[in-house]
Design a protein around this motif. Sequence first.
Motif, PDB file in Angstrom:
ATOM      1  N   ILE A   1       0.840  -1.208   0.000  1.00 17.32           N
ATOM      2  CA  ILE A   1       0.000   0.000   0.000  1.00 17.32           C
ATOM      3  C   ILE A   1       0.868   1.247   0.000  1.00 17.32           C
ATOM      4  O   ILE A   1       0.638   2.183  -0.775  1.00 17.32           O
ATOM      5  N   CYS A   2       1.887   1.270   0.862  1.00 16.63           N
ATOM      6  CA  CYS A   2       2.782   2.434   0.912  1.00 16.63           C
ATOM      7  C   CYS A   2       3.560   2.586  -0.388  1.00 16.63           C
ATOM      8  O   CYS A   2       3.817   3.700  -0.839  1.00 16.63           O
ATOM      9  N   PHE A   3       3.925   1.477  -1.013  1.00 18.80           N
ATOM     10  CA  PHE A   3       4.652   1.527  -2.286  1.00 18.80           C
ATOM     11  C   PHE A   3       3.797   2.137  -3.388  1.00 18.80           C
ATOM     12  O   PHE A   3       4.256   2.991  -4.148  1.00 18.80           O
ATOM     13  N   TYR A   4       2.542   1.711  -3.486  1.00 16.24           N
ATOM     14  CA  TYR A   4       1.666   2.246  -4.517  1.00 16.24           C
ATOM     15  C   TYR A   4       1.277   3.702  -4.263  1.00 16.24           C
ATOM     16  O   TYR A   4       1.042   4.446  -5.195  1.00 16.24           O
TER      17      TYR A   4
ATOM     18  N   GLU B   1       3.329   5.749  -2.938  1.00 16.18           N
ATOM     19  CA  GLU B   1       4.622   6.436  -3.005  1.00 16.18           C
ATOM     20  C   GLU B   1       4.908   7.211  -1.725  1.00 16.18           C
ATOM     21  O   GLU B   1       5.283   8.376  -1.749  1.00 16.18           O
ATOM     22  N   VAL B   2       4.726   6.534  -0.595  1.00 15.10           N
ATOM     23  CA  VAL B   2       5.016   7.131   0.699  1.00 15.10           C
ATOM     24  C   VAL B   2       6.530   7.147   0.900  1.00 15.10           C
ATOM     25  O   VAL B   2       7.210   6.154   0.675  1.00 15.10           O
ATOM     26  N   GLY B   3       7.058   8.266   1.343  1.00 15.87           N
ATOM     27  CA  GLY B   3       8.490   8.379   1.589  1.00 15.87           C
ATOM     28  C   GLY B   3       9.297   8.266   0.314  1.00 15.87           C
ATOM     29  O   GLY B   3       8.953   8.783  -0.730  1.00 15.87           O
ATOM     30  N   GLY B   4      10.399   7.535   0.386  1.00 18.85           N
ATOM     31  CA  GLY B   4      11.283   7.376  -0.758  1.00 18.85           C
ATOM     32  C   GLY B   4      11.076   6.072  -1.505  1.00 18.85           C
ATOM     33  O   GLY B   4      11.986   5.615  -2.186  1.00 18.85           O
ATOM     34  N   LEU B   5       9.925   5.461  -1.367  1.00 17.09           N
ATOM     35  CA  LEU B   5       9.687   4.164  -1.999  1.00 17.09           C
ATOM     36  C   LEU B   5       9.569   4.236  -3.512  1.00 17.09           C
ATOM     37  O   LEU B   5       9.678   3.222  -4.181  1.00 17.09           O
ATOM     38  N   SER B   6       9.334   5.419  -4.048  1.00 15.71           N
ATOM     39  CA  SER B   6       9.188   5.526  -5.511  1.00 15.71           C
ATOM     40  C   SER B   6      10.536   5.442  -6.219  1.00 15.71           C
ATOM     41  O   SER B   6      10.584   5.252  -7.422  1.00 15.71           O
ATOM     42  N   LYS B   7      11.623   5.545  -5.465  1.00 14.21           N
ATOM     43  CA  LYS B   7      12.962   5.470  -6.071  1.00 14.21           C
ATOM     44  C   LYS B   7      13.304   4.051  -6.210  1.00 14.21           C
ATOM     45  O   LYS B   7      13.949   3.336  -6.449  1.00 14.21           O
TER      46      LYS B   7
END
Length: 73
Positions: free
Chosen positions: A62-65, A67-73
């Motif tokens: 859920i956090c990845f989708y 884009e919480v924090g730096g997870l989009s990198k």
Amino acid sequence: ISALERQIFDFLGFQWAPILGNFLHIIVVILGLFGTIQYRPRYIMVYTVWTALWVTWNVFIICFYLEVGGLSK
């Protein structure tokens, strides 16, 4: 019930890893219910650990989708 619904939607696509994960989750839930009814501490412990891992994984996804924090990198 939500795992079964998710399983059906994953079968519509060709995402085999989520299908196997959902299948494993359904089996562990059945073993957890069996362990609770029969009071088998080992089954209850496996279910508890699996549930913690399953919830952690789903929160990560859920956090990845989102884009919480730096997870989009």
